[in-house]
Design an enzyme around this catalytic site. Sequence first.
Site, PDB file in Angstrom:
ATOM      1  N   GLY A  98       0.776  -1.237   0.000  1.00  0.00           N
ATOM      2  CA  GLY A  98       0.000   0.000   0.000  1.00  0.00           C
ATOM      3  C   GLY A  98       0.806   1.285   0.000  1.00  0.00           C
ATOM      4  N   ASP A 124      -3.884  -3.973 -18.981  1.00  0.00           N
ATOM      5  CA  ASP A 124      -2.930  -2.873 -19.240  1.00  0.00           C
ATOM      6  C   ASP A 124      -3.077  -2.285 -20.648  1.00  0.00           C
ATOM      7  OD1 ASP A 124      -1.876  -3.354 -16.668  1.00  0.00           O
ATOM      8  OD2 ASP A 124      -0.386  -4.752 -17.447  1.00  0.00           O
ATOM      9  N   ASN A 134      -5.404   2.683 -13.237  1.00  0.00           N
ATOM     10  CA  ASN A 134      -4.451   1.703 -12.703  1.00  0.00           C
ATOM     11  C   ASN A 134      -3.042   2.286 -12.776  1.00  0.00           C
ATOM     12  OD1 ASN A 134      -3.441  -0.946 -11.902  1.00  0.00           O
ATOM     13  ND2 ASN A 134      -2.765  -1.198 -14.019  1.00  0.00           N
ATOM     14  N   LEU A 152      -9.764  -7.664 -13.180  1.00  0.00           N
ATOM     15  CA  LEU A 152     -11.197  -7.374 -13.057  1.00  0.00           C
ATOM     16  C   LEU A 152     -11.964  -7.868 -14.282  1.00  0.00           C
ATOM     17  CD1 LEU A 152     -10.781  -3.787 -11.626  1.00  0.00           C
ATOM     18  CD2 LEU A 152     -11.713  -5.755 -10.388  1.00  0.00           C
ATOM     19  N   GLU A 181       5.985   6.324  -9.552  1.00  0.00           N
ATOM     20  CA  GLU A 181       4.631   5.936  -9.136  1.00  0.00           C
ATOM     21  C   GLU A 181       4.010   6.924  -8.148  1.00  0.00           C
ATOM     22  OE1 GLU A 181       3.884   1.779  -8.277  1.00  0.00           O
ATOM     23  OE2 GLU A 181       5.814   1.241  -9.121  1.00  0.00           O
ATOM     24  N   HIS A 229       0.808   1.117 -13.230  1.00  0.00           N
ATOM     25  CA  HIS A 229       1.610  -0.050 -13.637  1.00  0.00           C
ATOM     26  C   HIS A 229       3.096   0.336 -13.601  1.00  0.00           C
ATOM     27  CE1 HIS A 229       2.503  -3.856 -15.494  1.00  0.00           C
ATOM     28  NE2 HIS A 229       3.369  -3.206 -16.250  1.00  0.00           N
ATOM     29  N   ASN A 276       1.484   3.023  -2.623  1.00  0.00           N
ATOM     30  CA  ASN A 276       0.767   3.956  -3.506  1.00  0.00           C
ATOM     31  C   ASN A 276      -0.468   4.531  -2.814  1.00  0.00           C
ATOM     32  OD1 ASN A 276       1.931   4.266  -6.357  1.00  0.00           O
ATOM     33  ND2 ASN A 276       2.182   2.078  -5.942  1.00  0.00           N
TER      34      ASN A 276
HETATM   35  C1  GAR Z   1       3.419  -1.177  -7.346  1.00  0.00           C
HETATM   36  O1  GAR Z   1       4.729  -1.175  -7.851  1.00  0.00           O
HETATM   37  C2  GAR Z   1       2.414  -1.157  -8.489  1.00  0.00           C
HETATM   38  O2  GAR Z   1       2.827  -0.381  -9.558  1.00  0.00           O
HETATM   39  C3  GAR Z   1       2.383  -2.613  -8.848  1.00  0.00           C
HETATM   40  O3  GAR Z   1       2.387  -3.298  -7.610  1.00  0.00           O
HETATM   41  C4  GAR Z   1       3.105  -2.516  -6.653  1.00  0.00           C
HETATM   42  C5  GAR Z   1       2.247  -2.337  -5.428  1.00  0.00           C
HETATM   43  O4  GAR Z   1       2.942  -1.664  -4.404  1.00  0.00           O
HETATM   44  N1  GAR Z   1       1.235  -2.940  -9.649  1.00  0.00           N
HETATM   45  C6  GAR Z   1       1.263  -3.824 -10.632  1.00  0.00           C
HETATM   46  O5  GAR Z   1       2.237  -4.495 -10.896  1.00  0.00           O
HETATM   47  C7  GAR Z   1      -0.041  -3.956 -11.416  1.00  0.00           C
HETATM   48  N2  GAR Z   1       0.157  -4.703 -12.613  1.00  0.00           N
HETATM   49  P1  GAR Z   1       2.166  -0.943  -3.202  1.00  0.00           P
HETATM   50  O6  GAR Z   1       1.191  -1.963  -2.620  1.00  0.00           O
HETATM   51  O7  GAR Z   1       3.266  -0.621  -2.226  1.00  0.00           O
HETATM   52  O8  GAR Z   1       1.470   0.280  -3.747  1.00  0.00           O
END
Ligand code: GAR
Length: 207
Positions: free
Chosen positions: A12, A151, A108, A94, A181, A110, A14
């Site tokens: 979490g 994506d 989203n 989803l 991000e 990525h 992000n």
């Molecule tokens: C992040 O790097 C996000 O971009 C990635 O998972 C991580 C989650 O980190 N998402 C994907 O790969 C989606 N295809 P977080 O839980 O610390 O935000």
Amino acid sequence: MLTIGVLVSGGGTNLQAIIDGIGNGSIQGTRIGIVISNKPGAFALERAKQNGIRALTISPKDYADPSAYDDAMTGALREAGVSLVVLAGFLVVLSERFVSCFAGRIINIHPSLIPSFCGNGYYGLKVHEQVLKRGVKVTGATVHFVDAGTDTGPIIMQRAVAVKRGDTPETLQKRVMEEAEWVILPAVINAIAQDRIRLEDNIAYVI
Ligand code: GAR
């Protein structure tokens, strides 16, 4: 006021960037109505609770069929008054049915420069492992609208990050998160809250 629902699966960070952005005013006119995880132990749920945000677990494993899971998800999001769904490290794909319920209202993050290193099987550290294996010198992150594919929806914002000699998947993931991000996800949410995104011929522009 834009009410967002944040879907998570893991640490979490992000989600934290969104919470911090709302707190420091870089995201305006926005509140988090609900955080939903598919995993009961996700630390993201803890972050939500620590910040007084409603948080719950809805796992596809607990539902007999995909449409019952969709109904539980859409029900919880609607009940929380959500008009934008933010996938912040959400690792469940989803369904088309869910996506059509929030058409044009799902984004989203990525961890690569789409269309590189994305699609089925590219998530989390796996993305950075493949980036290092291929030897590209520039990677980054992308925020895009979610459509029925993986994506494939319109790209809203991207930020490039240098790949360095000696990087491991972990060091690269950390740099992509810090430099890309946690910057572009709050920026896109703020732009949506201010109605500054336009779609023309399925291409997104921030105005
Ligand atoms: C992040 O790097 C996000 O971009 C990635 O998972 C991580 C989650 O980190 N998402 C994907 O790969 C989606 N295809 P977080 O839980 O610390 O935000």
